[in-house]
Design a protein around this motif. Structure first.
Motif, PDB file in Angstrom:
ATOM      1  N   LEU A  67       4.819 -73.187  -7.490  1.00  0.00           N
ATOM      2  CA  LEU A  67       3.806 -72.118  -7.423  1.00  0.00           C
ATOM      3  C   LEU A  67       2.583 -72.497  -8.267  1.00  0.00           C
ATOM      4  O   LEU A  67       1.431 -72.385  -7.815  1.00  0.00           O
ATOM      5  CB  LEU A  67       4.448 -70.818  -7.911  1.00  0.00           C
ATOM      6  N   HIS A  68       2.862 -72.998  -9.491  1.00  0.00           N
ATOM      7  CA  HIS A  68       1.777 -73.470 -10.369  1.00  0.00           C
ATOM      8  C   HIS A  68       0.952 -74.522  -9.647  1.00  0.00           C
ATOM      9  O   HIS A  68      -0.279 -74.467  -9.620  1.00  0.00           O
ATOM     10  CB  HIS A  68       2.366 -74.103 -11.637  1.00  0.00           C
ATOM     11  N   THR A  69       1.655 -75.524  -9.060  1.00  0.00           N
ATOM     12  CA  THR A  69       0.954 -76.647  -8.426  1.00  0.00           C
ATOM     13  C   THR A  69       0.085 -76.145  -7.277  1.00  0.00           C
ATOM     14  O   THR A  69      -1.075 -76.568  -7.130  1.00  0.00           O
ATOM     15  CB  THR A  69       1.994 -77.664  -7.879  1.00  0.00           C
ATOM     16  N   ILE A  70       0.635 -75.237  -6.460  1.00  0.00           N
ATOM     17  CA  ILE A  70      -0.135 -74.751  -5.310  1.00  0.00           C
ATOM     18  C   ILE A  70      -1.369 -74.003  -5.787  1.00  0.00           C
ATOM     19  O   ILE A  70      -2.491 -74.251  -5.306  1.00  0.00           O
ATOM     20  CB  ILE A  70       0.760 -73.881  -4.397  1.00  0.00           C
ATOM     21  N   LEU A 106      -4.663 -63.810 -13.701  1.00  0.00           N
ATOM     22  CA  LEU A 106      -3.425 -64.261 -13.069  1.00  0.00           C
ATOM     23  C   LEU A 106      -2.368 -64.569 -14.133  1.00  0.00           C
ATOM     24  O   LEU A 106      -2.671 -65.178 -15.153  1.00  0.00           O
ATOM     25  CB  LEU A 106      -3.728 -65.540 -12.263  1.00  0.00           C
ATOM     26  N   ARG A 107      -1.149 -64.127 -13.869  1.00  0.00           N
ATOM     27  CA  ARG A 107      -0.044 -64.439 -14.783  1.00  0.00           C
ATOM     28  C   ARG A 107       1.110 -64.934 -13.922  1.00  0.00           C
ATOM     29  O   ARG A 107       1.444 -64.309 -12.913  1.00  0.00           O
ATOM     30  CB  ARG A 107       0.346 -63.164 -15.530  1.00  0.00           C
ATOM     31  N   ILE A 108       1.683 -66.072 -14.304  1.00  0.00           N
ATOM     32  CA  ILE A 108       2.858 -66.568 -13.584  1.00  0.00           C
ATOM     33  C   ILE A 108       4.058 -66.427 -14.507  1.00  0.00           C
ATOM     34  O   ILE A 108       4.025 -66.916 -15.647  1.00  0.00           O
ATOM     35  CB  ILE A 108       2.660 -68.031 -13.139  1.00  0.00           C
ATOM     36  N   THR A 109       5.091 -65.737 -14.035  1.00  0.00           N
ATOM     37  CA  THR A 109       6.278 -65.528 -14.870  1.00  0.00           C
ATOM     38  C   THR A 109       7.521 -66.031 -14.149  1.00  0.00           C
ATOM     39  O   THR A 109       7.504 -66.198 -12.927  1.00  0.00           O
ATOM     40  CB  THR A 109       6.459 -64.033 -15.216  1.00  0.00           C
ATOM     41  N   LEU A 166      -4.778 -63.692  -3.398  1.00  0.00           N
ATOM     42  CA  LEU A 166      -5.956 -64.100  -4.174  1.00  0.00           C
ATOM     43  C   LEU A 166      -7.173 -64.316  -3.272  1.00  0.00           C
ATOM     44  O   LEU A 166      -8.306 -64.087  -3.681  1.00  0.00           O
ATOM     45  CB  LEU A 166      -5.649 -65.382  -4.966  1.00  0.00           C
ATOM     46  N   GLN A 167      -6.916 -64.748  -2.024  1.00  0.00           N
ATOM     47  CA  GLN A 167      -8.035 -64.999  -1.103  1.00  0.00           C
ATOM     48  C   GLN A 167      -8.792 -63.707  -0.782  1.00  0.00           C
ATOM     49  O   GLN A 167      -9.933 -63.730  -0.386  1.00  0.00           O
ATOM     50  CB  GLN A 167      -7.529 -65.624   0.203  1.00  0.00           C
ATOM     51  N   LEU A 219     -10.347 -68.580 -12.361  1.00  0.00           N
ATOM     52  CA  LEU A 219      -9.631 -67.469 -11.704  1.00  0.00           C
ATOM     53  C   LEU A 219      -8.138 -67.513 -11.972  1.00  0.00           C
ATOM     54  O   LEU A 219      -7.392 -66.621 -11.572  1.00  0.00           O
ATOM     55  CB  LEU A 219      -9.882 -67.486 -10.195  1.00  0.00           C
ATOM     56  N   ARG A 220      -7.724 -68.593 -12.658  1.00  0.00           N
ATOM     57  CA  ARG A 220      -6.305 -68.683 -13.027  1.00  0.00           C
ATOM     58  C   ARG A 220      -6.097 -68.291 -14.491  1.00  0.00           C
ATOM     59  O   ARG A 220      -5.026 -68.443 -15.042  1.00  0.00           O
ATOM     60  CB  ARG A 220      -5.793 -70.101 -12.807  1.00  0.00           C
TER      61      ARG A 220
END
Ligand SMILES: C[S@@+](CC[C@H](N)C(=O)[O-])C[C@H]1O[C@@H](n2cnc3c(N)ncnc32)[C@H](O)[C@@H]1O
Length: 417
Positions: A247-250, A265-268, A226-227, A259-260
């Motif tokens: 991962l969510h917390t970070i 961004l998708r977290i699965t 992402l950076q 940007l989330r």
């Protein structure tokens, strides 16, 4: 037999031979597993490594071994979404340097001097994107000598404009202090093994790419992706619900809310092995940072140690799991897509063998992949890392007392069909 006088009579006492008779209620069955002294997992790991890595690395093993057992070095991955200017100034006062920037500058300086017919100007700090464009123009004008420089530029991760990663120099074992929150509530940097950045750089993300991080938790590499501010969309997946929570917390602590959003961004939380069943041939870039023997952790920490006796089968099955995940990653990539496979283990069985096997299994399924040459990473980052020069495919960072990063193995595959 002994005689004793009891109330004027002689009685005969039986001599005490053999064990004393114990009443049934005081008897107990020995529990071997619980009563035997337990060999610490870390010791089992060391025995295993001495046996396998002693053979694999020969004379180099004692030096790698002592480095693995010593304190690891970290880098500070600067959070571009936070107010980081002051933090960068502080880090530079402490003599930490952005190793990506410094390495690219050093390696390109002679090429550019030739291309431009003069000595290159000192590049501007933190402006690699602008500088990159200027350098390209300079080389287009510079005629003949430009070809080599252009080749060097195209092969270098200088293409990454914004990622900044600070380390202390070789032999300097200073530590970074914990990151602080800025006024927006974002942390200023993320501490990680600097060698973990290399697989991310090798992925060569281009603006507008759709990227999948198949085994993403706790999230260091997703954050590095992402950076770069290049992904059109990033999917970060992990099979473990608790680790996906981390991962969510970070990401919450480093990336602004906008940007989330689901568009970016998708977290699965899925089993990566079956990823291609839902989303085959979809992604431009796929990172497959697999579970492995995490060599450094296994030597130093008893908690969650893969060398625990109860986890023997899980450990033995690792290469198969890694192979399945890599094949799933290849199938998730578009037909011209690129896949980077990485581990934090020195094991040939988990590194080169998995890659080589994946190439042949993919071919059996009609998917041809080409293993890319990443040897220029060795030249480019030789001042920061100690590379192993004996890998058949991919690159391996060896822990070394003067540069105690890694182990980190990474190999890049390009789908041809
Ligand atoms: C080496 S760690 C990944 C580290 C991460 N890339 C980072 O940079 O922070 C490997 C991860 O793979 C996950 N994993 C294990 N089996 C998996 C599977 N079948 N599918 C997806 N993830 C899996 C583990 O939960 C673990 O978080």
């Amino acid at each position: 037999m002994m005689a004793a006088a009891v109330a004027g009579q002689f009685v005969f006492l039986r001599p005490r031979v053999g064990p004393l008779r114990t009443f049934r209620r005081f008897r107990y069955k020995k529990k071997w597993a619980a009563t035997l002294p337990r060999i610490p997992c870390t010791r089992l790991a060391l025995q295993n490594f001495d046996m396998n890595y002693g053979l694999q690395f020969g004379d180099r093993w004692p030096s790698i071994r002592i480095s693995l057992l010593s304190e690891q070095k970290y880098c500070a991955l600067i959070n571009n979404f936070a107010q980081s200017e002051k933090v960068i100034e502080k880090l530079e006062l402490l003599t930490a340097r952005d190793f990506i920037y410094e390495s690219c500058r050093r390696s390109l300086a002679p090429e550019l001097a030739i291309a431009a017919g003069s000595s290159p100007e000192e590049p501007r700090r933190g402006c690699l994107d602008v500088q990159d464009e200027e350098l390209r123009q300079q080389m287009t004008l510079a005629g003949d000598g430009a070809a080599n420089a252009q080749a060097a530029l195209l092969q270098s991760p200088l293409d990454y404009p914004s990622i900044k990663c600070y380390t202390f120099g070789k032999g300097d074992i200073s530590r970074f202090s914990p990151a602080r929150l800025d006024s927006l509530g974002l942390l200023s940097y993320y501490l990680m093994d600097a060698a973990s950045i290399l697989p991310v750089l090798a992925l060569n993300v281009q603006p507008g790419d759709d990227v999948l991080d198949l085994c993403a938790a706790p999230g260091g590499k997703s954050l590095a992706l992402l950076q770069m501010e290049r992904c059109r969309h990033l999917t970060a997946n992990d099979i473990s619900a608790s680790r996906t929570g981390r991962l969510h917390t970070i990401l919450q602590s480093y990336v602004p809310r906008e940007l989330r959003a689901p568009g970016s961004l998708r977290i699965t939380c899925c089993d990566g092995r079956s990823w291609a069943e839902e989303e085959g041939s979809t992604y431009d870039k796929v990172l497959v940072d697999v579970p492995c023997t995490t060599d450094r952790h296994s030597l130093l920490e008893e908690d969650n140690n893969i060398f625990h006796k109860m986890r023997t089968k899980e450990r033995q099955r690792l290469p198969m799991l890694q192979l399945e995940l890599l094949i799933a990653g290849v199938l998730a990539a578009k037909p011209t897509g690129e896949v980077v496979y990485s581990t934090c283990s020195l094991s040939q069985l988990q590194n080169e063998y998995v890659v080589e096997r994946a190439v042949s299994v993919a071919a059996e399924h009609g998917v041809n992949v080409h293993v890319e040459d990443l040897s220029f990473f060795r030249g480019l980052f030789q001042d920061t890392f100690c590379f192993f020069d004996g890998c058949r495919v991919g690159e391996l960072v060896l822990p070394h007392l003067t540069a105690n990063f890694g182990p980190a193995y990474f190999c890049k595959l390009r789908r041809v069909t």
